[in-house]
Design an enzyme around this catalytic site. Structure first.
Site, PDB file in Angstrom:
ATOM      1  N   TRP A 171       0.810  -1.221   0.000  1.00  0.00           N
ATOM      2  CA  TRP A 171       0.000   0.000   0.000  1.00  0.00           C
ATOM      3  C   TRP A 171       0.844   1.273   0.000  1.00  0.00           C
ATOM      4  O   TRP A 171       0.326   2.361  -0.216  1.00  0.00           O
ATOM      5  CB  TRP A 171      -0.943   0.030   1.219  1.00  0.00           C
ATOM      6  CG  TRP A 171      -0.226  -0.240   2.513  1.00  0.00           C
ATOM      7  CD1 TRP A 171      -0.159  -1.442   3.165  1.00  0.00           C
ATOM      8  CD2 TRP A 171       0.544   0.680   3.297  1.00  0.00           C
ATOM      9  NE1 TRP A 171       0.618  -1.321   4.290  1.00  0.00           N
ATOM     10  CE2 TRP A 171       1.059  -0.027   4.407  1.00  0.00           C
ATOM     11  CE3 TRP A 171       0.851   2.039   3.176  1.00  0.00           C
ATOM     12  CZ2 TRP A 171       1.868   0.570   5.374  1.00  0.00           C
ATOM     13  CZ3 TRP A 171       1.657   2.643   4.146  1.00  0.00           C
ATOM     14  CH2 TRP A 171       2.140   1.900   5.222  1.00  0.00           C
ATOM     15  N   ALA A 197      -2.666  -3.735  -3.174  1.00  0.00           N
ATOM     16  CA  ALA A 197      -3.026  -3.800  -1.747  1.00  0.00           C
ATOM     17  C   ALA A 197      -4.466  -3.318  -1.560  1.00  0.00           C
ATOM     18  O   ALA A 197      -4.890  -2.361  -2.215  1.00  0.00           O
ATOM     19  CB  ALA A 197      -2.071  -2.924  -0.952  1.00  0.00           C
ATOM     20  N   LYS A 198      -5.177  -3.927  -0.654  1.00  0.00           N
ATOM     21  CA  LYS A 198      -6.589  -3.541  -0.504  1.00  0.00           C
ATOM     22  C   LYS A 198      -6.747  -2.155   0.125  1.00  0.00           C
ATOM     23  O   LYS A 198      -7.776  -1.503  -0.064  1.00  0.00           O
ATOM     24  CB  LYS A 198      -7.373  -4.616   0.253  1.00  0.00           C
ATOM     25  CG  LYS A 198      -7.271  -4.590   1.736  1.00  0.00           C
ATOM     26  CD  LYS A 198      -8.367  -5.457   2.337  1.00  0.00           C
ATOM     27  CE  LYS A 198      -8.381  -5.329   3.836  1.00  0.00           C
ATOM     28  NZ  LYS A 198      -7.766  -6.404   4.567  1.00  0.00           N
ATOM     29  N   GLU A 271      10.608  -8.440  -2.823  1.00  0.00           N
ATOM     30  CA  GLU A 271      11.086  -7.148  -2.302  1.00  0.00           C
ATOM     31  C   GLU A 271      10.448  -7.004  -0.929  1.00  0.00           C
ATOM     32  O   GLU A 271       9.265  -6.681  -0.815  1.00  0.00           O
ATOM     33  CB  GLU A 271      10.644  -6.006  -3.221  1.00  0.00           C
ATOM     34  CG  GLU A 271      11.229  -6.068  -4.623  1.00  0.00           C
ATOM     35  CD  GLU A 271      12.688  -5.676  -4.688  1.00  0.00           C
ATOM     36  OE1 GLU A 271      13.226  -5.159  -3.689  1.00  0.00           O
ATOM     37  OE2 GLU A 271      13.308  -5.897  -5.740  1.00  0.00           O
ATOM     38  N   LEU A 272      11.219  -7.277   0.112  1.00  0.00           N
ATOM     39  CA  LEU A 272      10.621  -7.398   1.450  1.00  0.00           C
ATOM     40  C   LEU A 272      11.035  -6.243   2.368  1.00  0.00           C
ATOM     41  O   LEU A 272      11.382  -5.175   1.900  1.00  0.00           O
ATOM     42  CB  LEU A 272      10.996  -8.772   2.016  1.00  0.00           C
ATOM     43  CG  LEU A 272      10.692  -9.952   1.062  1.00  0.00           C
ATOM     44  CD1 LEU A 272      11.126 -11.279   1.658  1.00  0.00           C
ATOM     45  CD2 LEU A 272       9.228  -9.987   0.665  1.00  0.00           C
ATOM     46  N   ARG A 299      10.569  10.514   4.066  1.00  0.00           N
ATOM     47  CA  ARG A 299       9.903  10.200   2.801  1.00  0.00           C
ATOM     48  C   ARG A 299       8.748   9.246   3.125  1.00  0.00           C
ATOM     49  O   ARG A 299       8.928   8.264   3.844  1.00  0.00           O
ATOM     50  CB  ARG A 299      10.908   9.516   1.881  1.00  0.00           C
ATOM     51  CG  ARG A 299      10.370   9.208   0.515  1.00  0.00           C
ATOM     52  CD  ARG A 299      11.480   8.602  -0.335  1.00  0.00           C
ATOM     53  NE  ARG A 299      10.974   8.337  -1.666  1.00  0.00           N
ATOM     54  CZ  ARG A 299      11.328   7.290  -2.381  1.00  0.00           C
ATOM     55  NH1 ARG A 299      12.181   6.415  -1.893  1.00  0.00           N
ATOM     56  NH2 ARG A 299      10.838   7.119  -3.568  1.00  0.00           N
ATOM     57  N   CYS A 305      10.241   0.958   2.749  1.00  0.00           N
ATOM     58  CA  CYS A 305      11.187  -0.128   3.054  1.00  0.00           C
ATOM     59  C   CYS A 305      12.611   0.408   3.098  1.00  0.00           C
ATOM     60  O   CYS A 305      13.479  -0.169   3.730  1.00  0.00           O
ATOM     61  CB  CYS A 305      11.073  -1.220   2.000  1.00  0.00           C
ATOM     62  SG  CYS A 305      11.233  -0.551   0.334  1.00  0.00           S
ATOM     63  N   GLU A 402      11.129  -3.123  11.821  1.00  0.00           N
ATOM     64  CA  GLU A 402      10.810  -2.041  10.895  1.00  0.00           C
ATOM     65  C   GLU A 402       9.839  -1.092  11.610  1.00  0.00           C
ATOM     66  O   GLU A 402       8.778  -1.536  12.051  1.00  0.00           O
ATOM     67  CB  GLU A 402      10.103  -2.663   9.689  1.00  0.00           C
ATOM     68  CG  GLU A 402      10.663  -2.256   8.394  1.00  0.00           C
ATOM     69  CD  GLU A 402       9.899  -2.847   7.215  1.00  0.00           C
ATOM     70  OE1 GLU A 402       9.080  -3.759   7.359  1.00  0.00           O
ATOM     71  OE2 GLU A 402      10.161  -2.348   6.118  1.00  0.00           O
TER      72      GLU A 402
END
Ligand code: NAD
Length: 502
Positions: A171, A197-198, A271-272, A299, A305, A402
């Site tokens: 998202w 993404a919902k 891509e995690l 940002r 990520c 994270e």
């Protein structure tokens, strides 16, 4: 005089918002047609700044997902044979159209995701660049022809599209995460099923319509927004016609999808998550480091990520850096992204805000000090103030997990070796940032840290022409650059007998 009389005039009128929302397709895109879900199901999309409902979208079922793969599979062979020049020109037209529609894409992202309009415009520019870059790469995917070492037989190597792909996006960057996958797949000649993404599907819907407007043939790109992500991925990963999954999202979900992808031995691009260190050496230009820290941290409100998650500062300059950084963070204006003065928008939802605050509270309980921020903002919308934490203990959870919010934990180191050890002390390895005036030191440290991307005296490093991706639990594969196209091709070797022997 009421309090609202002091608010700056909104840059965007409610009528303009409604008009834009009315242009966004609300169905599923299957075989070039927008249609309802097979069971008539829907889900709602909300504005995280106000909680207001923005739109109701069709919610794809497992049957719809399979219908989308049917459509992708039906045109895979003809799409693979389509001239690279034609695929290239469709991408170039899409670049032009997205660029022309910058204001629409930017406002839509601000509405559904919350980022300030200026940042959303930046994402349109960044996201569109993948369309331009891969339009240029589409006609330059070279194979090779060479004599075998014994000098008789010949070796021919060619690249072919990998086949129908499942693309799953997060998202936080609703446009760029889609273009980063769709553009190389189009360039390579792959067909696709995209599941956005919902929480932020509207931008992907408008983007898919733009791809059709640019001339993309029916069935090449199918889009299945859904309130049930696993209801889409489950049947597709179990279907032998699917040849690849490209996923951007959390490490937790990525690992699950990788496990599921083994059943059909799928190509995977993952891509995690990230836990970027931002290292400030004692010889750094501190003002430039603060400027870079603001960009690397703030940002997307820290919901990136690549967001700097751990500020590792040499003890000789820690006080000066922290003071200046906290001053700059404390001066930012928080608000709805459509307001002209807004520099920091809301977080994506109440769970996200609660998770961020929990990490802050735990760090403070462990001995950290909130130099600025640290107290959640009341009211509608999921706002969290820009926060700088000093004296963060090296074992605090906030340095391991994270954060995904506007919170900067600062900790210190005493030597280069110490900085390298602390930076590598993470299961993640995506982005990293180094500040020093000594190029030899920057290169030496870059060689020793385990990260897919390193910025030298730079707070933003993403670029469509560069290979974006991570090591360790941050993922597999690269997006952007020449590497980004290779993710969507497979290599075929053709053995040729000695052409002089006949
Ligand atoms: P998420 O993993 O919750 O969701 C990502 C996508 O996967 C969404 O489309 C979601 O609907 C779908 N999904 C969720 N559960 C699923 C399941 N069981 N099966 C199939 N699909 C499923 O991540 P998010 O919260 O949307 O995004 C934030 C995460 O994404 C962060 O960890 C961030 O670091 C990561 N991210 C990574 C990059 C990168 O390039 N490395 C870029 C942006 C975001």
């Amino acid at each position: 005089m009421t309090a609202s009389a002091f608010s700056p005039a909104p840059a965007v009128s409610a009528a303009r918002e409604a008009e834009l929302l009315a242009t966004v397709p609300t169905g599923l895109l299957i075989a070039g047609r927008w249609r309802d879900a097979s069971d008539g199901g829907t889900f709602n999309v909300h504005d995280p700044a106000t909680g207001a409902m923005l739109a109701t979208l069709a919610s794809a079922t497992s049957e719809d997902a399979v219908a989308a793969l049917d459509a992708a599979d039906a045109v895979q062979a003809s799409w693979a044979r389509t001239a690279p020049r034609r695929r290239s020109e469709i991408l170039r037209r899409a670049f032009d159209l997205v660029t022309e529609r910058t204001e629409d894409f930017a406002l839509l992202m601000t509405l559904e995701m919350g980022k300030p309009l200026a940042e959303a415009r930046g994402e349109v520019k960044y996201g569109a660049e993948f369309l331009r870059w891969f339009s240029e790469e589409a006609v330059r995917d070279y194979g090779r022809y060479l004599p075998a070492p014994e000098g008789t037989n010949r070796i021919l190597v060619q690249h072919k599209p990998v086949g129908p792909c499942l693309l799953i996006t997060p998202w936080n960057f609703p446009l760029a995460m889609a273009t980063r996958k769709v553009a190389p797949a189009v360039a390579a000649g792959c067909t696709m099923v995209l599941k956005p993404a919902k929480l932020t599907p509207l931008t992907a819907q408008l983007f898919a319509q733009t791809m059709l407007d640019a001339g993309l043939p029916a069935g090449v790109l199918n889009v299945v927004p859904s309130s049930s992500a696993s209801g889409i991925s489950g049947p597709l990963l179990g279907d032998a016609r699917l040849r690849k999954i490209s996923f951007t999202g959390s490490t937790l979900v990525g690992k699950r999808l990788m496990a599921e992808a083994t059943q059909n031995v799928l190509r995977t691009s993952m891509e995690l998550g990230g836990n970027a260190p931002f290292i400030v050496f004692e010889d750094a230009d501190i003002d430039k480091a603060v400027e870079g820290a603001m960009a690397a941290k703030m940002r997307n409100m820290g919901e990136a990520c690549t967001a700097a998650n751990r500020f590792l500062v040499h003890e000789a300059v820690a006080q000066e850096f922290t003071r200046k950084f906290a001053h700059a963070m404390g001066a930012l204006t928080t608000g709805r992204g459509t307001e002209p003065a807004t520099q920091v928008g809301p977080l994506i939802d109440s769970d996200a805000r609660a998770d961020v605050h929990q990490l802050v509270t735990a760090a403070i309980d462990a001995g950290a000090v909130a130099i600025t921020g640290g107290t959640p903002v009341d009211g509608p919308g999921y706002f969290y103030p820009p926060t700088v934490l000093g004296n963060v203990p090296n074992d605090a959870a906030i340095l391991r997990e994270e954060i995904f919010g506007p919170v900067a934990p600062v900790t210190t180191f005493s030597s280069e070796e110490d900085a390298i050890r602390l930076a590598n002390n993470s299961e993640y390895g995506l982005a990293s940032y180094l500040y020093s005036r000594d190029l030899n030191r920057l290169l030496r440290v870059a060689e020793q840290i385990e990260f897919g991307m390193v910025g030298f005296n730079a707070g933003v490093i993403s670029n469509a022409a560069a290979p974006f991706g991570g090591v360790k639990h941050s993922g597999l594969g690269r997006e952007g650059g020449a590497e980004g196209l290779a993710e969507y091709t497979t290599t075929q070797y053709i053995g040729i007998t000695d052409p002089y022997s006949a």
